[in-house]
Design a protein around this motif. Structure first.
Motif, PDB file in Angstrom:
ATOM      1  N   ARG A 160       0.711  -1.235  -0.327  1.00 49.85           N
ATOM      2  CA  ARG A 160       0.244  -0.084  -0.099  1.00 49.85           C
ATOM      3  C   ARG A 160       0.908   1.157  -0.095  1.00 49.85           C
TER       4      ARG A 160
ATOM      5  N   PHE B   1      -6.267  -1.810  -1.338  1.00 48.20           N
ATOM      6  CA  PHE B   1      -6.703  -2.994  -1.888  1.00 48.20           C
ATOM      7  C   PHE B   1      -7.899  -3.280  -1.592  1.00 48.20           C
TER       8      PHE B   1
ATOM      9  N   HIS C  73     -10.452  -6.032  -1.448  1.00 45.01           N
ATOM     10  CA  HIS C  73     -10.373  -7.632  -1.501  1.00 45.01           C
ATOM     11  C   HIS C  73     -11.660  -8.028  -1.913  1.00 45.01           C
ATOM     12  N   ASP C  74     -12.678  -7.312  -1.270  1.00 45.91           N
ATOM     13  CA  ASP C  74     -14.279  -7.913  -1.234  1.00 45.91           C
ATOM     14  C   ASP C  74     -14.578  -7.922  -2.964  1.00 45.91           C
TER      15      ASP C  74
ATOM     16  N   ALA D 217     -12.052  -7.374  -5.213  1.00 51.51           N
ATOM     17  CA  ALA D 217     -10.760  -7.680  -6.072  1.00 51.51           C
ATOM     18  C   ALA D 217     -10.335  -6.530  -6.865  1.00 51.51           C
TER      19      ALA D 217
ATOM     20  N   SER E 297      -9.130  -3.980 -11.713  1.00 54.15           N
ATOM     21  CA  SER E 297      -9.182  -5.270 -11.052  1.00 54.15           C
ATOM     22  C   SER E 297      -7.754  -5.568 -10.599  1.00 54.15           C
ATOM     23  N   THR E 298      -7.452  -6.320  -9.591  1.00 53.82           N
ATOM     24  CA  THR E 298      -6.208  -6.742  -8.889  1.00 53.82           C
ATOM     25  C   THR E 298      -5.552  -7.714 -10.104  1.00 53.82           C
TER      26      THR E 298
END
Length: 712
Positions: free
Chosen positions: A5, A27, A29-30, A32, A52-53
């Motif tokens: 981060r 980020f 995560h929920d 992505a 998107s990740t």
């Protein structure tokens, strides 16, 4: 793969975002997703974006996104203690306005993905701030690292610092303020681009030259070249000329040219390299091992000396040669002589640095062991100036042993280590002597230092030797940072410790010196004579055990003297090195007692004696009395020849007849000796003089001398 981060990434050729730098805000995560914020944008209200990740990772693998850096502005790179209280208060206030909204991840995601975010306006109304102002605070916070310090006010940029403001009809800067109301100042001149070009032209023409004109003189020349018409018109009208002031000219000279340009253009290249360039490097950066570089140089000592044979004879100032190891600061050799800087004196200093020092120091009544001055080695490279060492003789003598490296002309800084040692010796030793010149710092009208000269060459050399030994034992801070061996072995950072520990650990560039080779190559060659009184050189006589065993003096007395090759050490007359046979090396020969007056003196004293004798002979090649005697002798010879002409007809037999009687007659005529003898004989009573006269007395017969081979 690490995707921390707040890290910065650079996008190139991506279809997800424009090329440029982006900061990773968070980020999600929920969903992505990665929230990125664009950096280096001109807008003050930029918004983040979400990708998107998986796509971000794919960009990293395909090198469309690479890790990069973003430099924070200087006003943020300050310590907390150096920030003014009002700036801290403003920073804390701004952070308090956005603290709750930047921690809301749902808001950040909506702000990055939706065009309209009602929550932003509602929050701005709630905290009592304009929505645009809140957007600017968020942009500043995310751009400068998501930290409280990112909201520090940029007051250091106030006023357009470092930017040129465009001239208008209104003068820039503070107006001219009269000190009294009785005098009215001239209207302030507005500098235009045309004036700046005139300034630049005048500075190049007059100021940025080696003539080194002052800025005020340059300003006057500029007014003559570019503003003469305005000055003439104002003089005719009796008004003040409307021209730039010296203060304005000074200000714009610093804006138009850098300080580095002023330094370089106002001096010569040589002077800039010697005295004004930056000293970021060091001469020892490539010479941290002893023996890598030896430096040699000479200087005239700041003291006048006298002769040992007569203190009334002032010999002037001697020349000091120093040889120093660049890495360890160890003074490896020296020589003090009456010769000027030359190969003759330099070879003595080099031979001293390559040979053991105990015998040399003993000549000057300084008793040391070789371990106290352990320098008897040849370096890998010898650094010298472009002078006496550039001839054929130095190259012929030194190239087989070491490499010669010459510094550029007028660049003493290229061998600054040995130059600094001269300064140390002068300040710590020589300037304390009577008869010192103190480096030329003599006040006009002060006493001539030659009148105070009392020290001989030997005494000055003795004190310099002691100072060098003390120098080699002194602590130098720079040595502690040159090699870790001193710290590892818990040794003081002195030149002798640096030298010894590197030799003990076999970390050096030194090579052993062969004494016979050094004597043959470096000591001054001379021709001596084998005489019946010993080996003769310059009025001095020497001998050795081999001369006595082979009875060479007796051979020279019978068969005549012959010449021999020899080497001399000009520091002492106590010994010389003579090659008695062509097939053998040099033999050490000692001074004979008949030359004891020169014992423990230098060769210069014997040369001084020869000069003294020559001067006396030149002063009186013949005496006036001898001239008169010669003339009288010639006159006497002439008279005698004329007198002898009267007896030319008399035979030789007649001339030699009755010599004894004539001698008695001559004595009787010229002296009274014969008369006194006769009177004394008359007082003796002889009974019969006739008997005495006629009596024959026989004398005893001596032994018969027989010659060799006589048969009887």
């Amino acid at each position: 793969m690490e995707l921390p981060r707040n890290s910065v990434w650079e996008f190139k050729g991506s279809d997800l975002a424009e090329d440029g730098l982006y900061r990773v805000l968070d980020f999600m995560h929920d969903v992505a997703s990665v929230i990125l914020f664009p950096l280096k944008t001109e807008s003050t209200t930029s918004r983040p974006l979400a990708i998107s990740t998986e796509a971000f990772i794919e960009h990293v693998k395909s090198r469309k996104a690479s890790k990069s850096e973003f430099n924070l502005p200087s006003f943020l790179l300050v310590a907390e203690d150096n920030i003014p209280e009002e700036h801290i208060a403003r920073r804390n206030k701004n952070y308090g306005l956005i603290e709750s909204i930047v921690s809301d991840r749902a808001f950040v995601f909506d702000y990055a993905t939706k065009k309209r975010v009602p929550h932003l306006a509602e929050y701005a109304k709630k905290v009592g701030i304009d929505r645009k102002a809140l957007s600017r605070l968020l942009t500043q916070y995310w751009c400068y690292g998501q930290d409280k310090m990112a909201l520090l006010p940029a007051f250091s940029k106030s006023g357009g610092f470092g930017k040129d403001r465009k001239p208008t009809d209104k003068p820039l800067g503070a107006p001219k303020q009269p000190r009294t109301l009785a005098i009215q100042r001239a209207v302030k001149y507005i500098i235009t681009d045309i004036d700046k070009s005139k300034f630049k032209k005048a500075l190049k023409k007059y100021y940025l030259k080696q003539a080194r004109l002052t800025l005020s003189k340059t300003y006057k020349n500029m007014l003559i070249d570019s503003y003469s018409d305005e000055v003439r018109l104002a003089n005719a009208c009796g008004t003040k000329p409307h021209v730039p002031t010296l203060k304005q000219f000074n200000y714009w000279s610093k804006k138009l040219f850098t300080k580095d340009e002023f330094v370089k253009d106002r001096t010569t290249e040589n002077d800039h390299l010697r005295n004004k360039r930056g000293l970021l490097g060091s001469v020892i950066k490539d010479s941290y091992l002893p023996g890598t570089h030896f430096e040699i140089d000479a200087t005239v000592a700041d003291v006048h000396i006298v002769s040992e044979l007569g203190s009334q004879h002032i010999l002037g100032r001697p020349t000091i040669y120093i040889v120093i190891d660049r890495a360890s600061r160890m003074i490896a050799g020296m020589h003090v002589s009456l010769f000027h800087a030359s190969w003759r004196a330099a070879r003595q200093a080099l031979s001293n640095s390559f040979l053991p020092k105990s015998r040399y120091c003993k000549q000057f009544s300084v008793d040391i062991d070789d371990s106290e001055w352990p320098c008897s080695h040849i370096p890998k490279e010898l650094v010298c100036d472009n002078g006496e060492m550039i001839g054929l003789q130095p190259k012929k003598a030194l190239n087989p042993m070491t490499k010669l490296s010459f510094t550029p002309p007028y660049r003493p800084d290229c061998k600054g280590v040995v130059e600094k040692r001269f300064d140390i010796l002068n300040k710590e030793v020589i300037h304390e002597f009577l008869g010192t010149t103190r480096g030329g710092n003599i006040v006009r009208g002060s006493r001539d230092p030659r009148k105070d000269a009392i020290y001989t060459l030997k005494e000055v050399t003795t004190e310099i030797i002691k100072a060098i030994l003390e120098h080699n034992r002194s602590i130098f801070d720079d040595l502690a940072f040159s090699s870790p061996l001193l710290v590892e072995n818990d040794l003081s950072p002195t030149p002798i410790n640096y030298w010894k520990i590197h030799l003990a650990k076999h970390k050096h560039e030194l090579q052993a010196a062969l004494p016979d080779d050094i004597i043959a190559r470096l000591l001054p060659p001379v021709t001596v004579s084998m005489t019946r009184s010993g080996i003769h050189f310059n009025g001095l006589y020497y001998t050795c055990s081999e001369v006595e065993e082979r009875n060479l003096a007796s051979v020279a007395r019978s068969s005549g003297q012959w010449r021999l090759e020899a080497r001399i050490d000009e520091n002492t007359t106590n010994h010389i090195y003579v090659k008695l046979d062509k097939s053998h090396g040099f033999t050490l020969c000692h001074l004979l007692p008949r030359s004891r007056m020169f014992k423990d003196k230098s060769m210069y004293e014997s040369e001084f004696m020869q000069d003294w004798l020559d001067s006396k002979k030149e002063l009186s090649p013949i005496s006036v009395t001898s001239i008169d005697d010669h003339k009288n002798r010639q006159l006497m010879t002439k008279n005698a020849k004329e007198r002898s002409k009267s007896s030319e007809n008399i035979s030789f037999a007649e001339k030699t007849k009755n010599v004894r009687q004539r001698r008695k007659d001559e004595l009787k005529a010229t002296t009274n000796v014969l008369q006194q003898i006769t009177e004394s004989q008359e007082t003796v009573d002889y009974s019969s003089s006739n008997e005495i006269v006629g009596k024959v007395v026989s004398l005893p017969i001596g032994r018969i001398r027989r010659t060799k081979g006589d048969p009887s």
